[in-house]
Design a protein around this motif. Sequence first.
Motif, PDB file in Angstrom:
ATOM      1  N   PRO A   1       0.798  -1.227   0.000  1.00 49.05           N
ATOM      2  CA  PRO A   1       0.000   0.000   0.000  1.00 49.05           C
ATOM      3  C   PRO A   1       0.831   1.278   0.000  1.00 49.05           C
TER       4      PRO A   1
ATOM      5  N   TYR B   1       0.018   4.269  -2.497  1.00 49.46           N
ATOM      6  CA  TYR B   1      -0.196   5.618  -1.964  1.00 49.46           C
ATOM      7  C   TYR B   1       0.751   6.628  -2.616  1.00 49.46           C
ATOM      8  N   THR B   2       2.039   6.280  -2.648  1.00 54.25           N
ATOM      9  CA  THR B   2       3.045   7.222  -3.152  1.00 54.25           C
ATOM     10  C   THR B   2       2.797   7.568  -4.623  1.00 54.25           C
TER      11      THR B   2
ATOM     12  N   ARG C   1       0.000   7.492  -6.059  1.00 56.06           N
ATOM     13  CA  ARG C   1      -1.389   7.954  -6.169  1.00 56.06           C
ATOM     14  C   ARG C   1      -2.172   7.077  -7.137  1.00 56.06           C
TER      15      ARG C   1
ATOM     16  N   MET D   1      -2.603   1.493   6.221  1.00 58.39           N
ATOM     17  CA  MET D   1      -2.961   1.752   4.814  1.00 58.39           C
ATOM     18  C   MET D   1      -3.636   0.541   4.176  1.00 58.39           C
TER      19      MET D   1
ATOM     20  N   LEU E   1      -6.862   1.961   2.735  1.00 55.66           N
ATOM     21  CA  LEU E   1      -6.826   2.053   1.267  1.00 55.66           C
ATOM     22  C   LEU E   1      -7.369   0.797   0.596  1.00 55.66           C
TER      23      LEU E   1
END
Length: 406
Positions: free
Chosen positions: A288, A292-293, A295, A334, A338
């Motif tokens: 995750p 996340y990084t 996007r 996350m 996420l």
Amino acid sequence: MWDDIWIGGDIATMARDGPPYGAIRGGALAVADGTIAWVGPAADLPGPPGGLAARVHDASGQWITPGLIDCHTHLVYGGNRAREFEMRLEGASYEAIARAGGGIASTVGATRAAREDDLFAVSETRLAALAAEGVTTVEIKSGYGLDVETELKQLRVARRLGETHGVTVRTTFLGAHALPPEFAERPDDYIDFVCSESLPAAAQAGLADAVDAFCESIAFSPGQAARVFDKATALGLPVKLHADQLSDLGGAALAAGYGALSADHLEYTGASGVLAMAAAGTVAVLLPGAFYTLRETQLPPVELFREHGVPIAVATDSNPGSAPVTSILLMLNMACTLFRMTPEEALAGATRNAARALGIGETHGVLAPGMAADLCLWDIAEPAELAYRIGFNPLVRSIKKGISSV
Ligand code: NIG
Ligand code: FE
């Protein structure tokens, strides 16, 4: 007579069958010779604790879990890519930066240039951050050298980290991570080189516990990854794959076809890939921090993994580009927020299933008699807190093979 016994706390054994988290309220856990000798309700102990073990520890108010396992990292590298972070914020994509010679290639330059001791020193700091949150086993990949000398240098540093830090290190050879400049426009020649030079050298030096490849449009094709896997298989090494991270090239099914320990990333994996992984027993390693990084918006098929019984692991992917992450607890959070995993699934992803992704599921990742005495003691009221909090570290201490480390 046992060496140590912990009493008074609650234990999340993370055993697969049984209550959530394999929880034992008011548990006791005994260790002898670095191995778990007994675990169960304290009331079932065969006598008073003082007569059973040389040392009795009070874990009142704490939870004991298996030591955490970060099963996918690129922890050993030179330099950093903060400038690329800025470029992405200015609108450049991860792929565009890679195609322009940045990305992995820029870290390759810095890693080749680094002295082995300096590489050790910068990597040690990152490992210490993971260990401070209860990581007792970590996988570390090569893949920022791409020539024989630097690939072996990275793997030696990884081994040395394990020998000096009371953390089990599992190494993975990732020669097929990116195309080095000396092989520009010649990916098949580079795969020849990996299969005939760098991979055999790493295997012969005993520096590779597994072999990985990056199967993606900006990296290597499924056919090229398959050639690396054929060689790994011939050398007797298990495989894993960076699969379907940015597009679905059928990487998950390819990995499963080789009986891979794991396929990792998997945002774009389709149903046929999930079915192939289920049939092969390949672990889905979700990352995750990279999601996340970068996007990313395409979610990995968590519901399909659940439905077909594919074990799910969660890891940091700690690397200078797509995941500048050194927090496994943040990854648990996350994974839930996420990816909609449950806190129990997330914790299983950094214990039981992470061990399977490294081929050490018989000895690590669950608290049961005969397993390695790798434990964490946490100042928490319930295990879901490990995934629930953000930026908070409730680790009281971690125990590696029965010996207190943090
Ligand atoms: O797992 N996907 C390929 N490799 C790494 C990224 C490496 C990098 O950007 O330096 C990953 O995300
Ligand atoms: Fe990775």
